[in-house]
Write a protein that holds these residues in place. Structure first.
Motif, mmCIF file in Angstrom:
data_model
loop_
_atom_site.group_PDB
_atom_site.id
_atom_site.type_symbol
_atom_site.label_atom_id
_atom_site.label_comp_id
_atom_site.label_asym_id
_atom_site.label_seq_id
_atom_site.Cartn_x
_atom_site.Cartn_y
_atom_site.Cartn_z
ATOM 1 N N ASP A 32 0.828 -1.206 0.000
ATOM 2 C CA ASP A 32 0.000 0.000 0.000
ATOM 3 C C ASP A 32 0.863 1.256 0.000
ATOM 4 O OD1 ASP A 32 -2.424 -1.354 -0.096
ATOM 5 O OD2 ASP A 32 -2.627 -1.416 2.093
ATOM 6 N N SER A 41 -3.319 2.439 -6.232
ATOM 7 C CA SER A 41 -3.691 1.690 -5.033
ATOM 8 C C SER A 41 -2.685 0.551 -4.833
ATOM 9 C CB SER A 41 -5.101 1.118 -5.175
ATOM 10 O OG SER A 41 -5.107 0.088 -6.148
ATOM 11 N N GLY A 42 -2.561 0.108 -3.621
ATOM 12 C CA GLY A 42 -1.657 -1.010 -3.344
ATOM 13 C C GLY A 42 -1.936 -2.225 -4.208
#
Length: 188
Positions: A32, A41-42
């Protein structure tokens, strides 16, 4: 190890991951966190890399391949011993000053690589060092293989100390100083 073609996003993820791994360590960095630094986003990281370990492997294998390919190009372009060694020094100093985070990551996190990737990095590094040893031996004939190997590793120690020794100095100042010191060290 199959390589995925680079993309701008993939390259950006590698750069941000290297920066975070250098600062926080491989185990101290989350997917993340890498995603946030790269503007994704992760979970989006997994579109580019199979795992955090896969990202580290791509990073360290990739830079080891880059260094070896660069050295091989220098050998091809510089048949004279002195020119070859000078070009190798300039190449490694430039890398050390502009990508010090990769030196830190390799030093600290190599053991976190999967076995196959770690063996690949080590093989690439050996081949790179052998190019340096050959160049050093050619400018200082009469040295024993142990003396040449010691000179090569001492040169790397000096150049690769930059994440600590030159972190607060500009590359324009540190580069010529490091290159001059390495030339003197391998000539001794």
């Amino acid at each position: 190890m199959a390589r995925t073609p680079p993309t701008r996003r993939r390259d950006q993820i590698l750069v941000e991951a290297a920066r975070l791994f250098a600062r926080q360590g491989f185990h101290g960095t989350s997917i993340d966190g890498i995603g946030a630094a790269a503007g994704v986003s992760g979970p989006a990281i997994y579109r580019h890399f199979p795992s955090k370990e896969g990202l580290l492997a791509e990073m360290l294998v990739g830079i080891s391949e880059h260094l070896l390919e660069g050295a091989q190009g220098i050998v091809a372009a510089h048949p004279d011993a002195a020119g070859r060694l000078a070009a190798l020094i300039d190449f490694q100093v430039d890398f050390a000053l502009h990508r010090p985070e990769l030196i830190t990551v390799q030093d600290r996190d190599l053991a976190s690589l999967p076995d196959e990737a770690r063996r690949r990095v080590r093989a690439l590094q050996r081949a790179y060092v052998e190019i340096w040893e050959d160049a050093i031996a050619r400018v200082g004939p009469g040295r024993s293989p142990d003396e040449v190997r010691t000179a090569a590793h001492a040169a790397f120690g000096l150049m690769n100390s930059t994440p600590r020794s030159a972190a607060h100095t500009s590359a324009e100042v540190a580069g010529p100083v490091l290159a001059s010191m390495v030339r003197a060290a391998v000539a001794a």
